[in-house]
Structures are given as structure tokens and as C-alpha cells.
Design a protein around this motif. Structure first.
Motif, PDB file in Angstrom:
ATOM      1  N   PRO A  21       8.586  -1.643   7.970  1.00  0.00           N
ATOM      2  CA  PRO A  21       8.625  -3.035   7.501  1.00  0.00           C
ATOM      3  C   PRO A  21       9.455  -3.255   6.237  1.00  0.00           C
ATOM      4  O   PRO A  21       9.842  -4.388   5.957  1.00  0.00           O
ATOM      5  CB  PRO A  21       7.149  -3.362   7.244  1.00  0.00           C
ATOM      6  CG  PRO A  21       6.481  -2.042   7.046  1.00  0.00           C
ATOM      7  CD  PRO A  21       7.226  -1.076   7.918  1.00  0.00           C
ATOM      8  N   PHE A  22       9.742  -2.222   5.480  1.00  0.00           N
ATOM      9  CA  PHE A  22      10.547  -2.388   4.263  1.00  0.00           C
ATOM     10  C   PHE A  22      12.019  -2.060   4.506  1.00  0.00           C
ATOM     11  O   PHE A  22      12.900  -2.794   4.064  1.00  0.00           O
ATOM     12  CB  PHE A  22       9.992  -1.507   3.135  1.00  0.00           C
ATOM     13  CG  PHE A  22       8.731  -2.039   2.521  1.00  0.00           C
ATOM     14  CD1 PHE A  22       8.773  -3.028   1.545  1.00  0.00           C
ATOM     15  CD2 PHE A  22       7.495  -1.570   2.940  1.00  0.00           C
ATOM     16  CE1 PHE A  22       7.603  -3.526   0.977  1.00  0.00           C
ATOM     17  CE2 PHE A  22       6.324  -2.059   2.391  1.00  0.00           C
ATOM     18  CZ  PHE A  22       6.375  -3.049   1.410  1.00  0.00           C
ATOM     19  N   GLU A 497       2.291  -8.736   9.741  1.00  0.00           N
ATOM     20  CA  GLU A 497       2.080  -7.352   9.302  1.00  0.00           C
ATOM     21  C   GLU A 497       0.647  -6.912   9.563  1.00  0.00           C
ATOM     22  O   GLU A 497       0.404  -5.755   9.940  1.00  0.00           O
ATOM     23  CB  GLU A 497       2.408  -7.213   7.813  1.00  0.00           C
ATOM     24  CG  GLU A 497       3.850  -7.530   7.445  1.00  0.00           C
ATOM     25  CD  GLU A 497       4.855  -6.594   8.082  1.00  0.00           C
ATOM     26  OE1 GLU A 497       4.480  -5.463   8.457  1.00  0.00           O
ATOM     27  OE2 GLU A 497       6.028  -6.999   8.215  1.00  0.00           O
ATOM     28  N   HIS A 529       2.754  -1.247   6.733  1.00  0.00           N
ATOM     29  CA  HIS A 529       2.505  -2.614   7.194  1.00  0.00           C
ATOM     30  C   HIS A 529       1.522  -3.331   6.263  1.00  0.00           C
ATOM     31  O   HIS A 529       1.712  -4.505   5.926  1.00  0.00           O
ATOM     32  CB  HIS A 529       1.971  -2.609   8.617  1.00  0.00           C
ATOM     33  CG  HIS A 529       3.027  -2.352   9.656  1.00  0.00           C
ATOM     34  ND1 HIS A 529       4.118  -3.178   9.817  1.00  0.00           N
ATOM     35  CD2 HIS A 529       3.168  -1.360  10.578  1.00  0.00           C
ATOM     36  CE1 HIS A 529       4.882  -2.707  10.797  1.00  0.00           C
ATOM     37  NE2 HIS A 529       4.334  -1.607  11.253  1.00  0.00           N
ATOM     38  N   THR A 531       0.914  -2.513   3.093  1.00  0.00           N
ATOM     39  CA  THR A 531       1.589  -2.673   1.798  1.00  0.00           C
ATOM     40  C   THR A 531       2.516  -3.883   1.833  1.00  0.00           C
ATOM     41  O   THR A 531       2.574  -4.678   0.874  1.00  0.00           O
ATOM     42  CB  THR A 531       2.381  -1.405   1.453  1.00  0.00           C
ATOM     43  OG1 THR A 531       1.490  -0.279   1.420  1.00  0.00           O
ATOM     44  CG2 THR A 531       3.071  -1.537   0.099  1.00  0.00           C
ATOM     45  N   LYS A 532       3.237  -4.046   2.920  1.00  0.00           N
ATOM     46  CA  LYS A 532       4.133  -5.197   3.074  1.00  0.00           C
ATOM     47  C   LYS A 532       3.350  -6.507   3.077  1.00  0.00           C
ATOM     48  O   LYS A 532       3.800  -7.514   2.509  1.00  0.00           O
ATOM     49  CB  LYS A 532       4.922  -5.056   4.380  1.00  0.00           C
ATOM     50  CG  LYS A 532       5.944  -6.166   4.615  1.00  0.00           C
ATOM     51  CD  LYS A 532       7.107  -6.087   3.651  1.00  0.00           C
ATOM     52  CE  LYS A 532       8.207  -7.064   4.025  1.00  0.00           C
ATOM     53  NZ  LYS A 532       9.357  -6.998   3.092  1.00  0.00           N
ATOM     54  N   ASP A 535       2.638  -7.320  -0.401  1.00  0.00           N
ATOM     55  CA  ASP A 535       3.901  -7.677  -1.046  1.00  0.00           C
ATOM     56  C   ASP A 535       4.287  -9.119  -0.729  1.00  0.00           C
ATOM     57  O   ASP A 535       4.728  -9.865  -1.611  1.00  0.00           O
ATOM     58  CB  ASP A 535       4.994  -6.706  -0.571  1.00  0.00           C
ATOM     59  CG  ASP A 535       6.308  -6.906  -1.306  1.00  0.00           C
ATOM     60  OD1 ASP A 535       6.341  -6.681  -2.529  1.00  0.00           O
ATOM     61  OD2 ASP A 535       7.297  -7.277  -0.651  1.00  0.00           O
ATOM     62  N   LEU A 536       4.106  -9.532   0.522  1.00  0.00           N
ATOM     63  CA  LEU A 536       4.492 -10.880   0.937  1.00  0.00           C
ATOM     64  C   LEU A 536       3.626 -11.958   0.289  1.00  0.00           C
ATOM     65  O   LEU A 536       4.105 -13.059   0.000  1.00  0.00           O
ATOM     66  CB  LEU A 536       4.422 -10.993   2.466  1.00  0.00           C
ATOM     67  CG  LEU A 536       5.521 -10.255   3.237  1.00  0.00           C
ATOM     68  CD1 LEU A 536       5.160 -10.135   4.710  1.00  0.00           C
ATOM     69  CD2 LEU A 536       6.860 -10.985   3.075  1.00  0.00           C
TER      70      LEU A 536
END
Length: 757
Positions: A21-22, A497, A529, A531-532, A535-536
């Protein structure tokens, strides 16, 4: 409708989301490689057999990735390293190639390409990381270039290779490839990938196949609806700290999967394959809401829903025919009945696991004989359906010629058969109104009618707790987003995610049941996923997401531990019942289903059943003993094979043993210092015998596990690699599948504390 028995093949095509995802990079190449080897030819072969109607289930996350590869936008490390000029490969690149670019069935994919087999022979068959690293310095630039190409070439279906002049030129060349050869091959891969979806659409339009879907990221729907559903099959199962009950997630994944399917193929699916055949009463309202007409699951779910056993004879044939009826189940009250079919596990597993060892014509004949046996047992065969359901990609690596010889033989025998006809599921259901209504639906999957693979182990439960925490953070972010379009867009991206993290595949590799060379990548993708997601929504991710859930160094103690001292006779035979009765035992776990059987192969893609049925171990005060039992169908086993017992603690040692029939020889090695990473011979093994079983003994003092005087105590940590001979027969096995076996070194008090009644 005629009185021929209806045969429904349902091929489940599935890959998880491998895209990070990153970075956007695909960590694993299996969509591309199975795309060139399995997905296209499995449906295109039906052009030769238009009367063989079938059903294919295409998971949305697979379709998404096929389309991205076809667009040329997908990037993965394997493909990037293939494209990299061999002259520019770094030391780490070379180790990666030698470790990962032999992930293919040895007998059926590597051996048919002589240059590829030579490279494997030069690297060595064990695949141990330190040996691979040592081998790298002996490979030339040209050999690395050959390896880059041959790995990808081996993963193209032989039938496709034979029909393509470019590919046949590469096959016939065998070695000495150029950089231009590599580029041409990789372009051909994308060309093949771009044929897949159009071919399924074409065969659907012709009425040869029915296409179905699954929830988008292949989650276990019952567990999303309510994690407590796991207790129906296993009342005492250990569950995560927080009860997970979010049917909205399952509904959203199902809806999105249907939308992608409809957009791709121009029509809504009428049926679904619930991921891993996992069902529960709690998920039925979601199917009803989306107007799903039918779904399928395993025969064990039917047996437990009815409270009846499915009895079989010694050949595996069902004695009662209620398995082959179409059933319906309601959500409750006046809910709309939904049709449910139940797979014949024996027939499905014969294709998935057994027939690869047979000659194609003999396997096809046996299969037809079994089907006609069912026909002969039915009064009205035309009102019955035999459901044969399995993965459509994983079995064929174990077949010669990628299974095409077997499929052709089977389809030829079925074409025009007077008693049998192959149908699409929707075709059969439209022709018969007969349904027997179930009183309810047992909650479980097609693996042992429970959810143990995906919940209950500490690693699984940890992952569920991480998902629950992330979902809670997402709900808070959604509430605070208001009507801000930018914030809402981020929330929706974060929700995607979450859904990706809910996929079943991450949980498949957590716990003790399964292992592969890529466990670390699956673990990393799951945590990425989540972590993303944080982050979002602009929330600091929990620090625990930086730490792997899988512990490669996890100690394992089997359910059956040593209970008393043993004194085996070293004759390669089971001398008497009591000889090993008090020993501990590592069991081969046969998991009925479509993905896995027994101790995990050390090489992804090598799915043969192996050589060893179980490993027993025990001791007296002075000596550690092992016994290796062959699989029953292989006994007596005369071909050469080998195994290595790798001792990790208290000293780094290796015991290498080679066996051929009744001849066996073993040597113990010790590892040098950190500065001198070599292995030195300590001496030959004296206590060793082979025959119907292999028995050996190693003095504790040679292992550094017992001080002078033999007082004992402490622990041994070890794992065992089994290598199925020079030709690779039986593949590679690791015992235990993950981590290491912990053996408690006995003291004189051992028997007093472990007496047996």
C-alpha cells in the motif's frame, strides 16, 4: 430434463492483494505467474470440449491485479530483477535469484527444461539460505541471465509455449540467453495476461461457463459478521480480546465484489463462492440483500446442518445419496430461500491431491467410474448434482504437462457420456425446482468444518485485535470528517485498507497450520495495510505494527510429548508395539481442502504429499532417539532420499543422513565461529538403521546437551528438513512447519514425574 446425472465443476481462482500500500510494488509474483500458467488455459481448453459446461469463481482482488499487470503498470521485485541486466546484479540480487527463482515444481516444471535443471543442480537441492549464499560465487553472469529467463519460462503453460514460435525458440535454446530474449519473454507474459479476462467473458457469452464472484478481498464472512461464530464448531476455542461483529464490512466487500464483476463481465453474478467455503446463518441476510441465488460449501457443513453422517465405503464412495441434492436455506421467518450446494470432498481432493501421481487415462477412468457409481445409486439422477469444487490453479504444478493430459482425458470421457453431463450451476438450477430446505446452516468452513485456520491461534487473534483497533480509529475519523470532501475521501481510502487487511490470506499463514517461503511478506503486507489506514486518517500508527506478528523463532511442543524413557532396537523395523509407545510425535496433518496438506513444502509451489507420515522422538538419560515413518502408500521405499536435523541450541550442529532402502549413513557436523562460517565434520553416526522405518540415536554429550556425569536438564531446539532424493521425488518438507521443536533434556527424575498408567 433427461435422466443423466449432473456434474458441476466449480473452479475457484484466487490470489490475495500482493501490492504494497505504500510503495505500490507487488511483493510476490503469483498473479502474473499463475496467469501465464493456469488462468488462461483452464478456460480456453473448453473450446475443445464445448459440451463440458463449468463454473468459474473469479475473486475480485485477482481480477484487479490481472488488469493492472495487463496495463503494464504493475511492478514486482521478481519482474524487476528479471529485467535487470545480469551484468548489473548485486550480491544481494544474486542471492535473491538463487533463493527464490527455483520456486517451481522440480519434476514437472524445472526438469523438463534442461538448462534450468542444471542450474538447480549447481545451486544445490536443499535451498538453505547459507548454502545458497555460498553457491552464488560459483555462478557466471551468463548463468544468472539464464536463471532470470528460465524461471519465468517455466511458469508459462507448456501448451501455450508449444503454440508460440518465440516461446518454443526459447525452450529449444535451453541456455545462453540474451538480454533481448528476456525482454521478449516478459512482453509475451503481458500478452498472455491480457487474454485472460476476454476469454472468460467470451466463454460466458457462449454459455459454456458460468462466472461467479466472492467478497472483494476474500474475507471469512462469518467471522466479520461475528467472531463468536467460531464457537459453534469449537466451543472452547480461544478468541481475540474483543468480539468482532461488523456485518457491514462483509456486506461492503460483497457489494463491491459484485460491482467489479458486473463492470468486468457485463452481468451480475447469480452465485458466489464464500471464501474458504465459510458459511454461517449470520451471513445469509447479506446474500439475500444482494439477490444472490446460490452459494456452495463443503459436505461436512451439510452433515452437521442435518445432524447426519456422510458414510463412505473403503474406496471413499458415499453410501447415502443425500449429499447430491440441491438444498435451500432461509435467513429466518419469511426470508427468501437461497440455494446451497455441497461439494463431494473425496472427488474434489482426488483431483487436487491424488490423481497427479496417476497416468492421465487411468485417473480419468477412475473418476468416471466413481461418477457412474453415483448414477447407478440414484433413482432420479437428473434431479441430483455432484459438486466438485477446488482451487483452479494450485493442483496443476504436481501434474505432468500442467494437468492438460489429465483434463483432456477426463473431458473426453465425459463428452457425450450417456449417464453423465457437465453443467453450469445456474443451468442446473434453472431446470429443476426441487430443493430440500435445511433447518439451519452450521457455521464453519471447508477445512475441518471450523475456522481454526483463521482464528484461535495467538498470532491469528493478535491480527484480529489489530483490525479491531484500526476499525475503531476509522469509525472515529469518519465521525469527525463531517461533510469535508477531502476528509471523506481519505476515510474511504482508509476503509479500503481495512477491507484489504480483513482478507483471509494473512490469517492463513499465521499460526502453526501452514508455512511458506513468503510468510514474512504476508505478515508485512497485513501490517502495512493497517499502517496505511492510520496514515490516511492522520492518526499515529501503533508501534506494535512495526513488529512482525509471525515469530520465525517460535518454539513448538507437539500435543504428544515423551512420557517415559525408551530403549529402541536399531533394526529399521517396528519391533513391537511398546518400543516407541512412550515417545513424542510430530504428526502429518492432512487438511481436507483446496490449499494445503500436511507439513508445508519448503519450496512454494512444490505441493507433492512428501515422504514422511510422522516423526517420533524420545530418549533415555544418555541418548536422543528419532524414528521416521514413511507414508503408508510409499512403504517400502527403496529410492535414495535424505534428511537433515538442524540443531539450534545449545550448539549449532547438523546431522545429515542419506537413506536408500535398507542402507543409511549419517554424519554430524558443527558450525565454525562467526568469522569462519563453515561446517566441520564431527564423526559418523553409530546408532542408525533403515528399513520399513528409519531409526537413529544421538548421544546427548555429542550435542553438548548433557554435562559430564549425565545429569541432563535444559533444552534442545531443532528442526528437520526432509529432501525427497536427488530427483526431488516427494519434494521438500520441514518438520515442524514453522519455528523449531523444543525437546526437554531429561534428568533422572523424568520418569517419576511422567509415569504412565
Amino acid at each position: 430434463m433427461g435422466e443423466r446425472l449432473n456434474i458441476a465443476f466449480i473452479w475457484h481462482m484466487h490470489q490475495p492483494l500482493y501490492r504494497h500500500p505504500f510503495t505500490g510494488e507487488y511483493l510476490l509474483p503469483w498473479v502474473l505467474l499463475h496467469g501465464t500458467k493456469d488462468y488462461y488455459d483452464m478456460v480456453s481448453i473448453l473450446e475443445e470440449f464445448p459440451d463440458i459446461h463449468q463454473t468459474f469463481n473469479l475473486v475480485p482482488s485477482l481480477i484487479e491485479q490481472i488488469e493492472e499487470y495487463g496495463s503494464g503498470e504493475a511492478r514486482d521485485k521478481y519482474r524487476s530483477l528479471t529485467l535487470k541486466p545480469a551484468s548489473e546484479l548485486t550480491g544481494e540480487d544474486k542471492k535473491f535469484l538463487l533463493f527464490h527463482f527455483f520456486q517451481a515444481n522440480r519434476d514437472n516444471m524445472i526438469r523438463p527444461l534442461p538448462g534450468y535443471w542444471e542450474l538447480l543442480s549447481k545451486r544445490g537441492f536443499s535451498g538453505e539460505p547459507d548454502e545458497v549464499g555460498e553457491a552464488a560465487r560459483f555462478f557466471t553472469e551468463e548463468e544468472f541471465r539464464d536463471l532470470q529467463l528460465l524461471f519465468n519460462l517455466a511458469w508459462i503453460d507448456p501448451w501455450i509455449r508449444e503454440a508460440d514460435p518465440l516461446l518454443m525458440r526459447l525452450v529449444e535454446k535451453e541456455r545462453g540467453y540474451t538480454e533481448e530474449d528476456k525482454r521478449s519473454l516478459l512482453s509475451k507474459q503481458i500478452e498472455i495476461i491480457n487474454r485472460i479476462i476476454p476469454k472468460y467473458a467470451e466463454m460466458s457469452e457462449k454459455g459454456v461457463v458460468e462466472l461467479t464472484t466472492s467478497p472483494y478481498y476474500h474475507p471469512i464472512m462469518p467471522l466479520l459478521c461475528d467472531s463468536f461464530s467460531a464457537r459453534e464448531a469449537v466451543p472452547d476455542i480461544a478468541l481475540p480480546k474483543e468480539r468482532f461483529s461488523n456485518p457491514a464490512d462483509a456486506a461492503a466487500q460483497l457489494r463491491r465484489g459484485i460491482e467489479l464483476h458486473t463492470r468486468t463481465f457485463g452481468r451480475r453474478p447469480t452465485g458466489i463462492w464464500p471464501p474458504e467455503g465459510s458459511v454461517s446463518m449470520g451471513m445469509l441476510p447479506l446474500l439475500e440483500e444482494e439477490r444472490i441465488g446460490w452459494f456452495a460449501t463443503d459436505e461436512d457443513i451439510l452433515a452437521r446442518s442435518l445432524g447426519r453422517q456422510i458414510l463412505r465405503d473403503s474406496d471413499g464412495a458415499a453410501k447415502e445419496m443425500f449429499l447430491y441434492r440441491p438444498y435451500s436455506v432461509r435467513t429466518g421467518g419469511e426470508g427468501t430461500p437461497i440455494t446451497v450446494l455441497f461439494r463431494d470432498r473425496v472427488l474434489s481432493d482426488l483431483i487436487g491431491f491424488e490423481y497427479s501421481r496417476w497416468e492421465p487415462e487411468a485417473a480419468a477412468a477412475d473418476f468416471i467410474k466413481r461418477l457412474t457409481g453415483i448414477y447407478d445409486s440414484l433413482e432420479k439422477p437428473g434431479e441430483h448434482i455432484v459438486s466438485i469444487i477446488l482451487d483452479g490453479e494450485n493442483a496443476w504444478e504436481s501434474y505432468r504437462n500442467d494437468g492438460r493430459d489429465f483434463l483432456r482425458a477426463m473431458y473426453s470421457a465425459l463428452t457425450g457420456h450417456p449417464a453423465l453431463r457437465c453443467v453450469r450451476v445456474d443451468e442446473f438450477l434453472s431446470e429443476t425446482e426441487s430443493r430440500e430446505e435445511l433447518p439451519g446452516l452450521f457455521s464453519g468452513s471447508w477445512i475441518n468444518h471450523n475456522f481454526r485456520v483463521w482464528i484461535g491461534h495467538p498470532e491469528d487473534n493478535t491480527a484480529w485485535d489489530y483490525i479491531a483497533g484500526a476499525r475503531e480509529a476509522l469509525v472515529k475519523a469518519s465521525g469527525s470528517a463531517g461533510s469535508d470532501p477531502g476528509a471523506l475521501k481519505m476515510v474511504e481510502a482508509a476503509r479500503d485498507e481495512l477491507h484489504a487487511a480483513e482478507g483471509s490470506d494473512w490469517f492463513w499463514w499465521y499460526g502453526d497450520e501452514h508455512a511458506s517461503m513468503s510468510d514474512g511478506e504476508f505478515d508485512a503486507l497485513f501490517r502495512a495495510h493497517l499502517t496505511k489506514l492510520y496514515d490516511l486518517i492522520k492518526v499515529e500508527p501503533p508501534t506494535y505494527l512495526d513488529v512482525p506478528i509471525i515469530s520465525a523463532e517460535r518454539g513448538f511442543r507437539p500435543a504428544r510429548l515423551p512420557t517415559a524413557f525408551i530403549e529402541p532396537v536399531f533394526d529399521g523395523e517396528v519391533t513391537n508395539y511398546y518400543e516407541w509407545l512412550a515417545a513424542g510425535r510430530l504428526e502429518r496433518t492432512y487438511v481436507s481442502g483446496a490449499m494445503h496438506r500436511g507439513p508445508a513444502p519448503a519450496v512454494e509451489g512444490d505441493r507433492k504429499a512428501g515422504l514422511i507420515h510422522c516423526v517420533s522422538y524420545g530418549f533415555n538419560l544418555e541418548t536422543l532417539f528419532f524414528r521416521f515413518d514413511y507414508l503408508k502408500e510409499l512403504t517400502p521405499y527403496e529410492r535414495e532420499w535424505s534428511f537433515t536435523i538442524n540443531f539450534l541450541h545449545p550448539n549449532l550442529l547438523r546431522l545429515n543422513v542419506r537413506v536408500e532402502g535398507k542402507e543409511a549413513r549419517g554424519t554430524l557436523y558443527t558450525r565454525g565461529t562467526e568469522e569462519d562460517d563453515t561446517w566441520s565434520e564431527l564423526g559418523a553416526l553409530d546408532l542408525l538403521a533403515a528399513g520399513d522405518v528409519v531409526e537413529l540415536g544421538i548421544p546427548f554429550k555429542d550435542l553438548g546437551a548433557a554435562p559430564e556425569g549425565g545429569e541432563g536438564g535444559g533444552e534442545l531446539k531443532l528442526f528437520i528438513n526432509v529432501e525427497g532424493g536427488v530427483g526431488g521425488e516427494g519434494g521438500l518438507e520441514r518438520w515442524p512447519a514453522k519455528g523449531f521443536l523444543v525437546v526437554d533434556v531429561p534428568t533422572e527424575e523424568f520418569e517419576r514425574y511422567n509415569w504412565m498408567v
